[in-house]
Write a protein that holds these residues in place. Structure first.
Motif, short mmCIF file in Angstrom:
data_model
loop_
_atom_site.label_atom_id
_atom_site.label_comp_id
_atom_site.label_asym_id
_atom_site.label_seq_id
_atom_site.Cartn_x
_atom_site.Cartn_y
_atom_site.Cartn_z
N VAL A 226 -18.10 -23.28 -7.97
CA VAL A 226 -18.11 -23.45 -9.43
C VAL A 226 -19.12 -24.52 -9.85
O VAL A 226 -19.77 -24.41 -10.89
N THR A 227 -19.26 -25.57 -9.04
CA THR A 227 -20.24 -26.61 -9.36
C THR A 227 -21.65 -26.04 -9.39
O THR A 227 -22.44 -26.34 -10.30
N GLU A 228 -21.97 -25.21 -8.41
CA GLU A 228 -23.31 -24.58 -8.41
C GLU A 228 -23.46 -23.64 -9.60
O GLU A 228 -24.53 -23.60 -10.24
N GLU A 229 -22.40 -22.91 -9.93
CA GLU A 229 -22.46 -22.05 -11.11
C GLU A 229 -22.70 -22.87 -12.37
O GLU A 229 -23.45 -22.45 -13.26
N CYS A 230 -22.08 -24.05 -12.45
CA CYS A 230 -22.26 -24.91 -13.63
C CYS A 230 -23.71 -25.34 -13.77
O CYS A 230 -24.24 -25.44 -14.89
N LEU A 231 -24.36 -25.64 -12.65
CA LEU A 231 -25.77 -26.01 -12.70
C LEU A 231 -26.59 -24.90 -13.36
O LEU A 231 -27.38 -25.15 -14.28
N LYS B 239 -25.48 -22.47 -15.26
CA LYS B 239 -25.06 -22.30 -16.66
C LYS B 239 -25.82 -23.29 -17.55
O LYS B 239 -26.26 -22.93 -18.65
N GLY B 240 -25.97 -24.52 -17.07
CA GLY B 240 -26.71 -25.52 -17.84
C GLY B 240 -28.17 -25.16 -17.98
O GLY B 240 -28.76 -25.30 -19.06
N ILE B 241 -28.77 -24.69 -16.90
CA ILE B 241 -30.19 -24.31 -16.93
C ILE B 241 -30.42 -23.14 -17.89
O ILE B 241 -31.45 -23.07 -18.55
N SER B 242 -29.46 -22.24 -17.98
CA SER B 242 -29.63 -21.02 -18.77
C SER B 242 -29.85 -21.27 -20.26
O SER B 242 -30.39 -20.40 -20.96
N VAL B 243 -29.44 -22.43 -20.77
CA VAL B 243 -29.60 -22.70 -22.21
C VAL B 243 -30.91 -23.45 -22.50
O VAL B 243 -31.19 -23.76 -23.66
N CYS B 244 -31.67 -23.74 -21.47
CA CYS B 244 -32.87 -24.57 -21.64
C CYS B 244 -34.10 -23.76 -22.03
O CYS B 244 -34.39 -22.72 -21.43
N LYS B 245 -34.82 -24.24 -23.02
CA LYS B 245 -36.10 -23.67 -23.43
C LYS B 245 -36.69 -24.59 -24.48
O LYS B 245 -36.03 -25.52 -24.99
N ASP B 246 -37.93 -24.36 -24.83
CA ASP B 246 -38.60 -25.15 -25.85
C ASP B 246 -37.80 -25.11 -27.16
O ASP B 246 -37.45 -24.04 -27.65
N GLY B 247 -37.46 -26.28 -27.69
CA GLY B 247 -36.73 -26.37 -28.95
C GLY B 247 -35.23 -26.39 -28.82
O GLY B 247 -34.52 -26.67 -29.80
N ALA B 248 -34.69 -26.13 -27.62
CA ALA B 248 -33.23 -26.15 -27.45
C ALA B 248 -32.70 -27.57 -27.50
O ALA B 248 -33.38 -28.53 -27.13
N LEU B 249 -31.47 -27.72 -27.94
CA LEU B 249 -30.83 -29.04 -28.02
C LEU B 249 -30.33 -29.46 -26.63
O LEU B 249 -29.73 -28.67 -25.92
N PHE B 250 -30.54 -30.72 -26.28
CA PHE B 250 -30.08 -31.22 -24.99
C PHE B 250 -28.56 -31.10 -24.85
O PHE B 250 -28.05 -30.84 -23.76
N ARG B 251 -27.84 -31.27 -25.94
CA ARG B 251 -26.38 -31.29 -25.84
C ARG B 251 -25.79 -29.93 -25.46
O ARG B 251 -24.64 -29.85 -25.04
N LYS B 252 -26.59 -28.86 -25.57
CA LYS B 252 -26.09 -27.55 -25.17
C LYS B 252 -25.82 -27.49 -23.67
O LYS B 252 -24.98 -26.71 -23.21
N ILE B 253 -26.54 -28.31 -22.90
CA ILE B 253 -26.36 -28.31 -21.45
C ILE B 253 -24.94 -28.74 -21.10
O ILE B 253 -24.23 -28.07 -20.36
N GLY B 254 -24.50 -29.88 -21.65
CA GLY B 254 -23.17 -30.38 -21.37
C GLY B 254 -22.08 -29.45 -21.86
O GLY B 254 -21.04 -29.30 -21.22
N LYS B 255 -22.30 -28.85 -23.02
CA LYS B 255 -21.31 -27.93 -23.58
C LYS B 255 -21.10 -26.73 -22.66
O LYS B 255 -19.97 -26.36 -22.34
N ARG B 256 -22.21 -26.15 -22.19
CA ARG B 256 -22.10 -24.97 -21.34
C ARG B 256 -21.46 -25.31 -19.99
O ARG B 256 -20.63 -24.55 -19.47
#
Length: 373
Positions: A251-256, A258-275
């Motif tokens: 699950v820890t690897e899956e969380c990594l 999941k966090g990467i999946s929300v990343c792109k130019d213009g995305a909010l940093f806080r989306k990483i922690g939420k996901r």
């Protein structure tokens, strides 16, 4: 990696933080106040007085049903069962400090990062590291090497090998490639790699302890190649690991990712922690908020600081930017204690912890993982 005796403060609360793949320690214990930003943990439950008086009894039952849903209660029960099973079947003794050998030498012709000449912990740079095409090429090279070294280190994991032997092999592979092992000498860190076993959350110093059948070990590799740092880590199984801990690692690897999946130019940093938090909570695991990811490039640790738990951190990602994401999940408490070496950080209750880390490059449409292993 991780290193530093520097207290940071989030924009939403005056709570000191610690760099994970980076570090920040020096406090021996954390109070429960440090987990308030994570919301109500699924493992917590509340007792209510029971009365035989009809109306009062009915209101209390309704209140309880609102506080804990059927799914949450099922997760809580499963997790408590796993904790009991893990604690009764686990043969490993609590982690103890072994003998730390002398610092390994680095040939003079290998370029060293500027902090090596001082035992003081470098300050976290306030500049975000955004690269042009030449810088991106250098980052790819450093991260590719770090990934190869980590993959090799993983092949060494077996019962009876010492973490000091893993450090020695990693050190040799890095200098053979003409690179410098970034942790070595960072704020006085004495080794070339971090090895965090079982209840060690992060920043474990390699020593004479032999790995045991059933252990898990996170190996955190950072290399400094042609003026750029590449940073990555992975948790490996040693022999026969019980199912509860295997699930934690998975699950820890899956969380990594999941966090990467929300990343792109213009995305909010806080989306990483939420996901990351959303996924971890489905399985009843705690997300450690004491350690964070960080910008990486020509400087080992810089802004942005990447929070892995729910947060209100301001800021957006920018194309060409590089940083690490490196969540730590626990099977029990997310509170921690730090040994007198000011580096080795363990779960306060002795429960297992797992971590995974990648360095990523922000692109217009997503994120490129530079440290794929």
């Amino acid at each position: 990696m991780a290193c530093a005796n520097i207290s940071l403060y989030s924009a939403t609360a005056a709570l000191p933080l610690q760099l994970s793949s980076s570090l920040i320690t020096n406090e021996a214990k954390l109070s429960s106040a440090y987990t308030t930003l994570m919301g109500v943990p699924l493992t917590s439950h509340h007792s209510f007085p029971v009365s035989n008086k009809g109306s009062n009894f009915t209101r209390q039952l309704v209140l309880y049903a609102k506080r804990i849903s059927g799914l949450e209660e099922a997760i809580r029960i499963r997790r408590e069962r796993e904790l009991r099973t893990s604690s009764t079947s686990r043969r490993q003794l609590p982690l103890r400090r072994g003998k730390v050998s002398q610092r390994l030498p680095v040939p003079d012709h290998i370029s060293q990062p500027p902090y090596v000449s001082s035992k003081l912990l470098p300050e976290i740079s306030s500049e975000h590291q955004i690269h042009d095409s030449e810088g991106i090429a250098c980052m790819r090279a450093a991260c590719e090497l770090a990934a190869r070294v980590l993959d090799y280190a993983g092949t060494l994991v077996r019962p009876s090998i010492t973490t000091n032997e893993i450090d020695k092999a990693v050190h040799q592979m890095i200098i053979d490639a003409g690179a410098y092992p970034s942790p070595l000498g960072y704020g006085g860190f004495p080794k070339s790699v971090c090895t965090s076993v079982n209840e060690c959350m992060c920043h474990g110093i390699p020593d004479s302890r032999q790995l045991q059948d059933g252990d898990i070990i996170n190996i955190d590799v950072t290399v400094y190649l042609n003026g750029y740092h590449g940073d990555t880590s992975k948790t490996f199984f040693c022999g026969n690991v019980n199912d509860a801990v295997k699930r934690l690692v998975k699950v820890t690897e899956e969380c990594l990712f999941k966090g990467i999946s929300v990343c792109k130019d213009g995305a909010l940093f806080r989306k990483i922690g939420k996901r990351i938090s959303e996924h971890a909570e489905k399985f009843g695991f705690g997300v450690v908020d004491r350690f964070v990811g960080h910008g990486v490039g020509t400087v080992f640790h810089s802004e942005p600081l990447i929070f892995h738990h729910r947060n209100d951190k301001a800021g957006q990602m920018v194309e060409g930017q590089t940083f690490t994401i490196e969540p730590i999940l626990t099977l029990g408490s997310t509170e921690c204690i730090t040994w007198e070496d000011n580096w080795t950080t363990l779960t306060a209750d002795g429960s297992p912890a797992a971590q995974f880390e990648h360095t990523i490059l922000i692109t217009r449409t997503g994120a490129e993982i530079l440290t794929t292993y």
